[in-house]
Design an enzyme around this catalytic site. Structure first.
Site, mmCIF file in Angstrom:
data_model
loop_
_atom_site.group_PDB
_atom_site.id
_atom_site.type_symbol
_atom_site.label_atom_id
_atom_site.label_comp_id
_atom_site.label_asym_id
_atom_site.label_seq_id
_atom_site.Cartn_x
_atom_site.Cartn_y
_atom_site.Cartn_z
ATOM 1 N N SER A 48 -26.504 68.753 -13.694
ATOM 2 C CA SER A 48 -25.855 68.418 -12.426
ATOM 3 C C SER A 48 -25.616 69.706 -11.651
ATOM 4 C CB SER A 48 -24.545 67.663 -12.712
ATOM 5 O OG SER A 48 -23.938 67.251 -11.516
ATOM 6 N N THR A 49 -24.353 70.108 -11.473
ATOM 7 C CA THR A 49 -24.037 71.309 -10.704
ATOM 8 C C THR A 49 -24.700 72.535 -11.319
ATOM 9 O OG1 THR A 49 -21.870 70.307 -10.352
ATOM 10 C CG2 THR A 49 -22.155 72.594 -9.634
ATOM 11 N N HIS A 104 -28.472 65.212 -11.028
ATOM 12 C CA HIS A 104 -27.670 64.536 -10.006
ATOM 13 C C HIS A 104 -28.069 65.075 -8.641
ATOM 14 C CE1 HIS A 104 -24.230 63.802 -13.136
ATOM 15 N NE2 HIS A 104 -25.290 63.033 -13.340
ATOM 16 N N MET A 122 -20.904 69.408 -13.614
ATOM 17 C CA MET A 122 -19.530 68.937 -13.575
ATOM 18 C C MET A 122 -19.438 67.548 -14.203
ATOM 19 S SD MET A 122 -17.112 68.470 -10.199
ATOM 20 C CE MET A 122 -17.448 70.153 -9.688
ATOM 21 N N ASP A 159 -21.235 63.305 -17.810
ATOM 22 C CA ASP A 159 -22.426 62.464 -17.874
ATOM 23 C C ASP A 159 -23.395 63.043 -18.899
ATOM 24 O OD1 ASP A 159 -24.249 60.450 -17.241
ATOM 25 O OD2 ASP A 159 -25.175 61.642 -15.658
#
Length: 392
Positions: A211-212, A238, A331, A334
């Protein structure tokens, strides 16, 4: 003292609105505003903000040029604002290549379920960047594009999920893959950083969730894989729907392996990486030697689209033990429950180490839960993957 924020935008309304949202949080403080990139460069040097929010299209000096100049003189975490269009995606990728760390659409309300979530989303992103212990650009390449969840995680991203919440997510994830039972046993602790000897295990696929900070992490790993890499790779990042085609095309142009945005019916083949489409869920079903991809619209109750949990969980039913699953910077949590399902089949789970993460949330979640068996620095991840999987 709050995290100091510099707000940069040529729209006085947007500067005022972002400043209001930032100042609503007691942990944040707007120390200045600028209406173009040239002012931003000057104020960044004078005010020493800990985070900068930056528009892309501005007079005098655009946001991309401003990012380059700021990063060249004194690197500061920068959150970009851009439109969710093809041109916006391309411009944002350029800004991220210049060194920006994160991204939100100019109308960040569009990717949140309500106004309150939109406010929390912006505050949460800024705090995640401002709390980094040390800003060390991994490279001059883009660091982050992350899709906001449809409803925000209320818990702090770096803490284990409360037991009731964990049970709820486990049921939701299991339901998406025919109610497979989750085992919550704690396994071995991760090994220390470093490239280690191959285990000798045979593999059929590699799965990577992030993600991030994911775009640069994925680029760093994938560009080191040879064209004849012997396994298919599933990528879950993401990212908004407008960005995944552009991102897949960019990765394909940089990598020796093939990279494409996944489509329903894609039969997995060696040396090809399949990027989950933004706003959708990528699942694996039986078909071909390794499996076949099925892309579905995400259920409203799922926080992430695409979701690492969903892809990991489906792969646990189709391939099972012959998988190496890697959880990179991001972050939230998940991927934890999907990784747990994979591990219960005998699959191998690795996590990125804290020091090399932009945000140590997702890797921490699988590490604290005892699911990951190795914690590896990003710079050593590609070599570790090659040593572990290239033999079979």
């Amino acid at each position: 003292m709050g995290i100091k924020v510099l707000v940069v935008d040529d729209s006085s309304f947007f500067r005022r609105r972002v400043s209001e949202i930032v100042n609503q949080d007691p942990e944040l403080e707007v120390v200045g505003t600028a209406n173009n990139g040239a002012e931003a460069v000057k104020m960044a040097a004078e005010l020493n903000p800990q985070v900068i929010t930056m528009d892309i299209e501005m007079p005098v000096m655009d946001g991309i040029t401003a990012v380059k100049q700021i990063m060249a003189s004194k690197p500061i975490p920068i959150l970009m604002f851009s439109s969710l269009t093809h041109d916006g995606a391309r411009a944002t990728l350029e800004a991220l290549e210049a060194g920006a760390l994160d991204f939100l659409p100019k109308r960040f309300e569009d990717i949140a379920s309500n106004k309150d979530d939109a406010i929390l989303l912006l505050q949460q992103r800024i705090k995640a960047l401002g709390r980094r212990r040390l800003f060390r650009p991994i490279s001059r390449t883009a660091l982050v594009i992350e899709q906001a969840p449809s409803s925000l995680e209320r818990a702090r991203p770096n803490l284990p999920m409360p037991q009731a919440r964990q049970a709820s997510l486990s049921r939701s994830t299991a339901g998406a893959v025919n109610n497979t039972t989750l085992n919550t046993s704690v396994q071995d602790k991760p090994r220390a950083n470093g490239v280690t000897r191959a285990s000798g295990k045979k593999y059929k696929a590699v799965l990577i969730g992030t993600s991030t900070g994911g775009p640069v992490a994925l680029q760093k790993v994938l560009t080191q894989l040879p064209a004849n890499y012997p396994h298919p790779i599933l990528l879950i990042q993401h990212m908004p729907a407008a960005f995944t085609p552009t991102f897949a095309t960019r990765l394909n142009s940089l990598c020796k392996i093939e990279v494409k945005e996944a489509e329903t019916g894609d039969v997995l083949k060696p040396g090809c990486a399949y990027l989950a489409p933004g706003g959708m869920q990528m699942m694996l079903e039986r078909g071909g030697v390794h499996g076949r991809i099925k892309v579905l619209a995400g259920k409203p109750e799922m926080n992430y689209k695409p979701s690492v949990d969903i892809t990991f969980a489906s792969a646990s039913k189709v391939i099972g033990a012959e998988i190496l699953a890697v959880v990179l910077t991001g972050m939230g949590a998940d991927g934890r429950e999907g990784a747990r399902m994979l591990k219960n089949t005998g699959a191998t789970i690795w996590a990125q180490d804290e020091a090399s993460c932009v945000v140590y949330g997702m890797p921490q979640a699988v590490t604290v839960a005892g699911i990951a068996t190795k914690s590896i620095a990003l710079e050593q991840m590609a070599e570790s993957i090659l040593k572990e999987t290239a033999g079979g």
